[in-house]
Design a protein around this motif. Structure first.
Motif, mmCIF file in Angstrom:
data_model
loop_
_atom_site.group_PDB
_atom_site.id
_atom_site.type_symbol
_atom_site.label_atom_id
_atom_site.label_comp_id
_atom_site.label_asym_id
_atom_site.label_seq_id
_atom_site.Cartn_x
_atom_site.Cartn_y
_atom_site.Cartn_z
ATOM 1 N N TYR A 106 0.744 -1.114 0.156
ATOM 2 C CA TYR A 106 -0.078 -0.002 -0.089
ATOM 3 C C TYR A 106 0.947 1.195 -0.039
ATOM 4 N N ILE A 107 1.413 1.449 -1.255
ATOM 5 C CA ILE A 107 2.380 2.575 -1.454
ATOM 6 C C ILE A 107 2.004 3.501 -2.632
ATOM 7 N N ALA A 108 2.269 4.610 -2.340
ATOM 8 C CA ALA A 108 1.716 5.857 -3.369
ATOM 9 C C ALA A 108 2.530 5.416 -4.609
ATOM 10 N N PRO A 109 2.008 5.663 -5.963
ATOM 11 C CA PRO A 109 2.999 5.716 -7.264
ATOM 12 C C PRO A 109 4.096 6.383 -7.244
ATOM 13 N N ASP A 110 5.246 5.932 -7.593
ATOM 14 C CA ASP A 110 6.468 6.415 -7.709
ATOM 15 C C ASP A 110 7.241 6.707 -6.370
ATOM 16 N N THR A 111 6.773 5.851 -5.305
ATOM 17 C CA THR A 111 7.426 6.203 -3.938
ATOM 18 C C THR A 111 8.068 4.742 -3.479
ATOM 19 N N VAL A 112 9.312 4.942 -3.221
ATOM 20 C CA VAL A 112 10.045 3.730 -2.794
ATOM 21 C C VAL A 112 9.527 3.517 -1.281
ATOM 22 N N PRO A 113 9.209 2.342 -1.065
ATOM 23 C CA PRO A 113 8.809 1.925 0.355
ATOM 24 C C PRO A 113 9.762 1.811 1.438
ATOM 25 N N ARG A 114 9.588 2.431 2.518
ATOM 26 C CA ARG A 114 10.709 2.452 3.528
ATOM 27 C C ARG A 114 9.944 2.166 4.847
#
Length: 686
Positions: free
Chosen positions: A584-592
């Protein structure tokens, strides 16, 4: 405490003032008729006791002020009209200070009593003792002031006169004052309770009263009139004892006052053994001591009897209530499906309910005192893993040592070879000091539930396996078809390739759902295998083995602690939360993802998993932990079981889980607690 609390009589103030004034004028004229010369001193002082009851009955401050003025005026006028000396008349202005001093002490020592601010009558020996002591203290305080002023204004007044005045006042307080306060409290208490103050006497009471009156009359006639030289005065105490044992304190006080008044009157008429004393002052003193002794004796016996009867009534009521509670408890215990027993140290069974005596209804009830036959087989208890239960591991022995056992699973085979799965709880129960320790053991037969649980888990595993097999076949063929079509240049083949990809996506979703369904069943029913778990090691292993999305993903392990938990299930919680952070991550965002843990209260550890994902809407933060709930839209696929699995695992460890906003910025912060020690695990699940 306000004066309005003293009484709530509906008698008009004018009528009340008139009645009290008439009574005080009468007793003062009576006392002034018995004056000893040349000191012009009365032999008796009933006005002290009457003034106390008068001022104590004031219903508000206005009435009290008027009462004080009237008492002062009556005292001054009567003394002036009965040849009191000028200085006696002047000092009589201080007379109301005497009852006021007594009332002041009573309001501090016995504020619950009528006349001291309350609405209750003297009902115990403690009340009676404090009232008498307050009277002595108040009279002595007034006497010190009166004597000091007398020394200044009346030089001829001796200490003997002051001492006589003090004793007469105390005697009046202890008789008329006690009787009046008792009667006022009795009337107020019964009025508040809506009960009549006095009931119609029954024939037995009338007979007793007539008998006591006749006996008193005979003693007075024989000892005071016919043979005054015979010391028979003490026999009057017998009639007072008779009345005190038979009647209530108010009737007893009245009997004491009437008997004492009769004795004083005979003495005034120069009749009776007390009249044989030559000195009139000594006569009066002995007569008043006689009245005080009667009052103290009668009230002591009557109040003691009342206390004893009240205590007996309370004990009888408590005994009846306990008997009812015991019957109710026996009824409840008899209908319980769980076996319950209370066992004394040494093994003696003090109580066992029907479920235990009949082995959960499988045989006839066995008596507690039954002795095993020689060579009779005994049952054997086992751990769930099949190991025999040692004596030191027996819940009874552990509970006797002070341990509390809660819902511990034990496998048991009885002497008839019947196997059961039991859930055992054991704990000490209160026992008398010096008596052997006692333990209550509660056994629940969960054999059917255990079999059902094992069948359910087996069924879930079979279903998962059977569903995964055709999915694997479908996936394999779809993969081969995709490869074949991808190598073809034909238009139809190129168009079919995305369709095959959709098939594979559906297969992946179905496989994930089946895996989550199986994990949910396991998280709910599988027995916990708790052990020390290093969260540092666990997170490092997840970092090394966890798949990342195509855009990458970072897992940061912060400060972590060790917990006491099921290693496999805790890993599943962390893996689910980290997997959700990647999904559940926004587009173009690298999960952290950041994982941290710290000690919390009550031996628990607080674990946080923070991410930079899309977050959870505020109104969804409770619902997302429910089964099959999805808080996101169609752009994010999920089964709705992942967080429900997490909550179930955490709750089975005695912890809690919640979600908030990420304090580091965008995203979510999932926070849950786990026990750090076996004791914390036990306490959290109690």
């Amino acid at each position: 405490m306000s004066w309005a609390e003293t009484g709530s009589s509906s008698v008009p103030s004018v009528v009340r003032w008139t009645a009290w004034s008439a009574a005080l004028v009468f007793v003062m004229l009576l006392s002034r008729s018995l004056v000893v010369q040349p000191d012009n001193v009365s032999l008796i002082a009933p006005s002290s006791g009457l003034a106390l009851v008068w001022l104590a009955s004031a219903r508000d401050r206005r009435e009290l002020v008027v009462d004080i003025v009237l008492v002062t005026l009556i005292t001054v006028v009567v003394l002036a009209l009965t040849n009191g000396t000028a200085m006696q008349v002047v000092l009589s202005v201080l007379f109301p200070l005497q009852p006021l001093a007594v009332i002041y002490v009573l309001r501090h020592w016995t504020p619950h009593l009528w006349g001291a601010g309350g609405r209750r009558a003297m009902g115990t020996m403690a009340d009676f003792g404090l009232v008498l002591l307050a009277m002595v203290v108040g009279v002595l305080a007034y006497s010190v002031l009166r004597t000091a002023l007398g020394e200044l204004l009346i030089p001829e007044e001796t200490l003997r006169l002051a001492l006589g005045r003090t004793t007469r006042s105390i005697a009046a307080m202890a008789t008329i004052g006690v009787g009046g306060l008792l009667l006022g409290g009795w009337l107020a208490e019964h009025r508040d309770q809506g009960r009549p103050a006095f009931n119609r006497p029954n024939p037995a009471d009338l007979g007793q009263a007539l008998g006591a009156t006749a006996a008193t009359a005979v003693i007075f006639g024989f000892g005071f009139v016919l043979h005054p030289e015979t010391p028979t005065t003490f026999m009057l105490t017998l009639t007072i004892v008779w009345v005190a044992v038979r009647f209530n304190p108010v009737v007893t006080a009245a009997a004491c006052l009437l008997t004492g008044a009769a004795g004083v009157w005979f003495t005034i008429l120069d009749v009776g053994p007390i009249a044989a004393i030559d000195d009139p002052v000594s006569q009066a003193a002995v007569a008043q001591v006689f009245v005080v002794v009667l009052m103290v004796l009668g009230m002591t016996i009557s109040l003691s009897r009342r206390q004893v009867l009240s205590t007996v009534a309370m004990l009888q009521e408590s005994e009846a209530i306990l008997a009812i509670r015991a019957e109710e408890l026996d009824m409840v215990m008899a209908h319980l499906d769980d076996g319950v027993a209370i066992i004394e140290e040494g093994g003696r069974v003090l109580h066992a309910n029907q479920a235990l005596l009949t082995a959960f209804g499988s045989r006839e009830a066995q008596p507690l005192e039954r002795v095993a036959e020689p060579g009779e087989e005994k049952g054997q208890a086992y751990h769930p893993d099949g190991r025999p239960l040692a004596d030191a591991e027996n819940p009874l022995h552990r509970a006797l040592a002070g341990e509390v056992i809660e819902a511990e699973e034990i496998h048991h085979t009885d002497e008839f070879g019947v196997f059961r799965v039991l859930e055992c709880s054991a704990f000490q129960v209160p026992h008398a000091e010096g008596a052997p320790k006692r333990v209550m053991i509660v056994l629940r037969d969960i054999t059917t539930a255990s079999n059902y649980r094992e069948s359910l888990v087996s069924f879930a595993g079979t279903v998962a396996h059977d569903l995964n097999n055709p999915l694997s076949v479908i996936d394999g063929w779809a993969e081969a078809l995709e490869e074949r079509l991808s190598e073809s240049d034909e238009t139809d083949a190129v168009a079919a390739a995305p369709m095959v990809q959709h098939i594979r996506v559906g297969v992946d979703q179905m496989r994930a759902f089946i895996s989550d369904l199986l994990a949910h069943a396991v998280a709910r029913d599988q027995s916990l295998k708790c052990e020390p778990v290093s969260l540092t090691t666990l997170v490092k292993h997840i970092v090394a083995t966890r798949d990342r999305p195509q855009s990458g993903g970072e897992i940061v392990a912060g400060e972590l602690v060790d917990v006491w938990a099921d290693r496999v299930l805790v890993r599943q919680v962390l893996d689910n939360l980290i997997g959700n952070a990647f999904k559940y991550i926004a587009p173009d965002t690298v999960p952290r993802v950041v994982v941290e843990a710290e000690p919390a209260e009550k031996g628990m550890a607080r674990v946080q998993v923070r991410d930079n994902g899309i977050g959870v809407p505020l109104d969804q933060r409770d619902a997302i932990f429910e089964d099959f709930h999805r808080a996101t839209g169609a752009d994010y696929q999920g089964t709705g079981l992942g967080l429900a699995i997490c909550r179930r695992i955490v709750q089975r460890h005695g912890g809690t889980i919640r979600v908030t906003g990420n304090p580091d910025g965008v995203g979510s912060c999932f926070e849950f607690t786990l026990p750090m020690t076996p004791d914390a695990f036990t306490a959290a699940n109690t």
